[in-house]
Design an enzyme around this catalytic site. Structure first.
Site, PDB file in Angstrom:
ATOM      1  N   ASP A 204       0.828  -1.208   0.000  1.00  0.00           N
ATOM      2  CA  ASP A 204       0.000   0.000   0.000  1.00  0.00           C
ATOM      3  C   ASP A 204       0.859   1.254   0.000  1.00  0.00           C
ATOM      4  O   ASP A 204       0.553   2.231  -0.667  1.00  0.00           O
ATOM      5  CB  ASP A 204      -0.908   0.027   1.242  1.00  0.00           C
ATOM      6  CG  ASP A 204      -2.066  -0.935   1.083  1.00  0.00           C
ATOM      7  OD1 ASP A 204      -2.187  -1.528  -0.009  1.00  0.00           O
ATOM      8  OD2 ASP A 204      -2.839  -1.084   2.046  1.00  0.00           O
TER       9      ASP A 204
ATOM     10  N   LYS B  20     -25.067 -13.643  -8.407  1.00  0.00           N
ATOM     11  CA  LYS B  20     -25.901 -12.442  -8.398  1.00  0.00           C
ATOM     12  C   LYS B  20     -25.444 -11.555  -7.245  1.00  0.00           C
ATOM     13  O   LYS B  20     -25.763 -11.799  -6.088  1.00  0.00           O
ATOM     14  CB  LYS B  20     -27.367 -12.823  -8.227  1.00  0.00           C
ATOM     15  CG  LYS B  20     -28.302 -11.646  -8.369  1.00  0.00           C
ATOM     16  CD  LYS B  20     -29.755 -12.093  -8.323  1.00  0.00           C
ATOM     17  CE  LYS B  20     -30.685 -10.899  -8.484  1.00  0.00           C
ATOM     18  NZ  LYS B  20     -30.403  -9.822  -7.525  1.00  0.00           N
TER      19      LYS B  20
ATOM     20  N   CYS C 267     -22.013   0.290  34.195  1.00  0.00           N
ATOM     21  CA  CYS C 267     -21.390   1.047  35.278  1.00  0.00           C
ATOM     22  C   CYS C 267     -22.385   1.854  36.105  1.00  0.00           C
ATOM     23  O   CYS C 267     -22.008   2.433  37.118  1.00  0.00           O
ATOM     24  CB  CYS C 267     -20.334   1.996  34.714  1.00  0.00           C
ATOM     25  SG  CYS C 267     -21.048   3.377  33.804  1.00  0.00           S
TER      26      CYS C 267
ATOM     27  N   CYS D  41     -16.346   4.216  32.543  1.00  0.00           N
ATOM     28  CA  CYS D  41     -17.143   2.995  32.412  1.00  0.00           C
ATOM     29  C   CYS D  41     -16.237   1.860  31.929  1.00  0.00           C
ATOM     30  O   CYS D  41     -15.503   2.036  30.962  1.00  0.00           O
ATOM     31  CB  CYS D  41     -18.264   3.229  31.405  1.00  0.00           C
ATOM     32  SG  CYS D  41     -19.234   1.755  31.050  1.00  0.00           S
TER      33      CYS D  41
ATOM     34  N   GLU E 221     -22.491  -3.884 -11.389  1.00  0.00           N
ATOM     35  CA  GLU E 221     -22.980  -3.700 -10.037  1.00  0.00           C
ATOM     36  C   GLU E 221     -21.906  -2.993  -9.211  1.00  0.00           C
ATOM     37  O   GLU E 221     -20.744  -3.378  -9.254  1.00  0.00           O
ATOM     38  CB  GLU E 221     -23.269  -5.096  -9.460  1.00  0.00           C
ATOM     39  CG  GLU E 221     -24.218  -5.136  -8.314  1.00  0.00           C
ATOM     40  CD  GLU E 221     -25.691  -5.234  -8.734  1.00  0.00           C
ATOM     41  OE1 GLU E 221     -25.988  -5.196  -9.957  1.00  0.00           O
ATOM     42  OE2 GLU E 221     -26.534  -5.327  -7.837  1.00  0.00           O
TER      43      GLU E 221
END
Ligand SMILES: [Zn+2]
Length: 662
Positions: free
Chosen positions: A34, A117, A410, A430, A174
């Site tokens: 990358d 599909k 909490c 929490c 698509e």
């Protein structure tokens, strides 16, 4: 005059980038990392910035950047984009096949093209002389929405076809999310405090139908071609059509198969259904088409569907079961997610005993109540969800579920922000959200504790060293140095940074608490208005509401935060640890006092540092240029903001001049 070498290098870079795009999207493999890919892209941008004459319409760098649209233009499809008829069982498929063979008067079984599909959004791409000209959604088939700027940001769609393609070629396919891209995108959204998308299909549709293509460009959409509006010359079957599309650089589905006769089609269907979970994208059935162009033409179309193709859907992945109860899960960012506890039911190939109800809005819309019969769906590897409630046939229904006012983990206060679907636990300590809270506490806009990254935050919580904020300030170098990957030197630095952080001002302190709705801007306004933490904590709702940017709802939740015993305890613990944050007083009459300022292009100091300097000098910093903008600070590569500023006659200065003013 552009040097010859630059021209050649830009051309070479473009070819390389296209080559790697194609490898990644069409062949699902990579030859470079990358960061190497990013380096190619960056180098090309550098060249184009330096010599704008090098920029071509089809440059891979030019996928993004169009200004938001007001609305979508419409785009007409002629021939129309048809939708397929569905069959839901092998029996119905066999009927379709028999009828086709009979009607065509064939003596031996014909060939079929069997294709997965994909469950995404159908689009068509119009190429003129090989260059992408326009693109749109299917819409009602005859007319769709022109989403060209968005389509251009989809990296697997070539802006220029490879090889000579004279005239117009309309490619249909698509737009989808691959599952891994979808998961990664949701992970990042959640980390950023955003609501994750419910499923890839809705996310693909929502992402492509954005008026601002810059939003689309941040969504990792993919494209798969499945046909053309008209048969290209010299192509007479689906197999050679896919071959042609692939050779033009368009991604086609590697799972497409040519099958002879009904039995082979049925076998291919079963293979795909079995492989379904392992495929890189969601599918909901197979598409079966007549393989040969002449047979397709002979069968023709009726109303809105072709007669030469059919969508054979997979078995329903929905089941009905009883909703036993609704539990709440508290996520890493404090978000409360309602989860349905179900009577176990077999759906989509596995036994499901819990399913998500997403959030309060969804829960209310579905009106699912404990004791109801509900429809559960499990599609692909998306977590099972409750689709709708069927009520409680023959019995009384229980009361609708109410979100509690306090956190199930909490006991801290729970709020629902304005314009937000999610309820959140406000308590930064929490246990469910502690490690995210610690990481946020150390972030640059908050207490700026460089050593307190997300890994360390996890370690501190997992090891039990930190159970609440004050524990951070009791950590010793010896304790820290025992953690994996923590040297004596880093431990020493961290303890020093923590100690220093107790001198933080009210703005940073408030930002660090991560109270829903209180970011650095609101924290800044509060710090201007209140002398110190003590006076803020004792302020009434009215006096909080009088602060700029704090509405009645936010004021109410702030008031609650400082008065609920759980959250008040967290703040008092920090005071005991040595914090005594002071307000900043009304903003100074700085050199940029009252001016609205926008940064654009690259400047040599970090953007948030520049922003801080401008704000300290009394300016308000915004992200986009409008008639209300007073000043634009532009570095190299200013782009559209700079153009807009010039258009509006707004004063533009360089970095040096800016630095001399603050
Ligand atoms: Zn909580």
């Amino acid at each position: 005059m552009i040097p010859k070498e630059a021209r050649a290098e830009a051309r070479e870079l473009r070819e390389l980038i296209r080559y790697h795009n194609r490898l990644y999207y069409s062949e699902d493999r990579t030859e470079i990392s990358d960061s190497e890919y990013d380096a190619l892209m960056r180098r090309l941008m550098e060249l184009e910035n330096r010599w704008p004459g090098l920029i071509t319409e089809d440059s891979p760098t030019h996928r993004v950047g169009a200004e938001p649209l007001e609305y979508f233009q419409s785009i007409e499809w002629d021939p129309p984009m048809l939708s397929l008829d569905n069959v839901f069982s092998e029996e119905r498929f066999r009927e379709w096949e028999e009828r086709a063979v009979r009607e065509l008067g064939l003596e031996c079984p014909p060939d079929y093209s069997v294709e997965p599909k994909l469950d995404g959004l159908a689009v068509a791409l119009v190429y003129r002389d090989g260059v992408l000209e326009r693109a749109g959604t299917r819409g009602d088939g005859a007319e769709g929405e022109d989403v060209t700027p968005n389509i251009r940001t989809v990296r697997s769609i070539p802006l220029v076809l490879e090889g000579a393609v004279p005239g117009v070629l309309v490619v249909r396919g698509e737009v989808i999310f691959r599952r891994d891209d979808f998961r990664e995108m949701n992970r990042r959204r959640e980390a950023g405090g955003l609501e994750p998308f419910v499923n890839p299909r809705n996310a693909a549709s929502g992402s492509l139908r954005q008026l601002d293509s810059r939003i689309t460009s941040e969504r990792p959409l993919s494209f798969v071609a499945y046909g053309t509006a008209e048969w290209p010359p010299d192509v007479s079957d689906m197999h050679s059509l896919f071959g042609l599309l692939g050779s033009l650089g368009l991604p086609v589905n590697p799972w497409n198969r040519t099958c002879t006769g009904c039995e082979q089609v049925c076998a291919a269907y079963r293979r795909l259904e079995d492989a379904r979970e392992e495929l890189p994208w969601d599918i909901d059935g197979v598409v079966v088409k007549m393989e040969r162009a002449d047979l397709q033409e002979r069968m023709g179309t009726i109303s809105r569907s072709p007669r030469w193709a059919v969508a054979w859907k997979f078995r329903a992945e929905e089941a009905v079961t009883r909703l036993l109860g609704i539990d709440l899960q508290v996520g890493r960012t404090g978000k409360l997610t309602p989860v349905a506890r179900l009577e176990p039911v077999f759906v989509g190939g596995v036994t499901v005993s819990s399913a998500t109800l997403h959030n309060a809005d969804e829960l209310e819309r579905k009106d699912a109540r404990p004791g109801d019969m509900v429809v559960v769906r499990r599609a692909g590897d998306v977590i099972p969800e409750v689709v709708r409630s069927l009520g409680n046939p023959g019995g009384d229904r229980s009361e609708p579920f109410r979100f509690p006012g306090s956190c199930p983990v909490c006991g801290g206060p729970v709020v629902r922000e304005e314009s937000e679907a999610a309820h959140r636990c406000m308590n930064p300590a929490c246990p469910a959200r502690l490690s995210e809270s610690l990481f946020h506490w150390g972030s640059r806009d908050a207490l700026d504790i460089e050593g307190l990254g997300s890994k360390l935050a996890d370690q501190l919580v997992d090891s039990g060293l930190v159970k609440g904020f004050p524990d951070l300030y009791r950590l010793t170098e010896v304790e820290l140095a025992k953690l994996p990957r923590m040297g004596a030197k880093s431990a020493e630095n961290l303890v020093r940074q923590l100690k220093q952080s107790t001198g933080a001002d009210l703005r940073r302190f408030l930002t660090g608490l991560g109270i829903p709705g209180i970011g650095r801007t609101a924290a800044g306004s509060l710090a201007e208005r209140f002398e110190d933490l003590g006076s803020l904590m004792e302020a009434g709702v009215d006096s909080l509401t009088s602060v700029e940017g704090v509405g009645p709802v936010l004021a109410g939740s702030l008031h609650r935060f400082f008065h609920d015993p759980v959250t008040r305890d967290v703040v008092e613990g920090l005071v005991e640890a040595g914090f005594d944050p002071k307000g900043s007083g009304p903003s100074r009459n700085g050199s940029l006092s009252g001016l609205t300022l926008v940064f654009t292009g690259s400047i040599s100091i970090p953007r948030d540092r520049a922003r801080q300097l401008a704000e300290d000098a009394g300016a308000k910093v915004t992200g986009s240029v409008s008639p209300a903008t007073d000043l634009v600070v532009a570095g190299p590569g200013g782009g559209s903001k700079l153009d807009r500023a010039r258009e509006l006659g707004i004063r533009v200065i360089g970095e040096e001049e800016f630095l001399s003013m603050v």
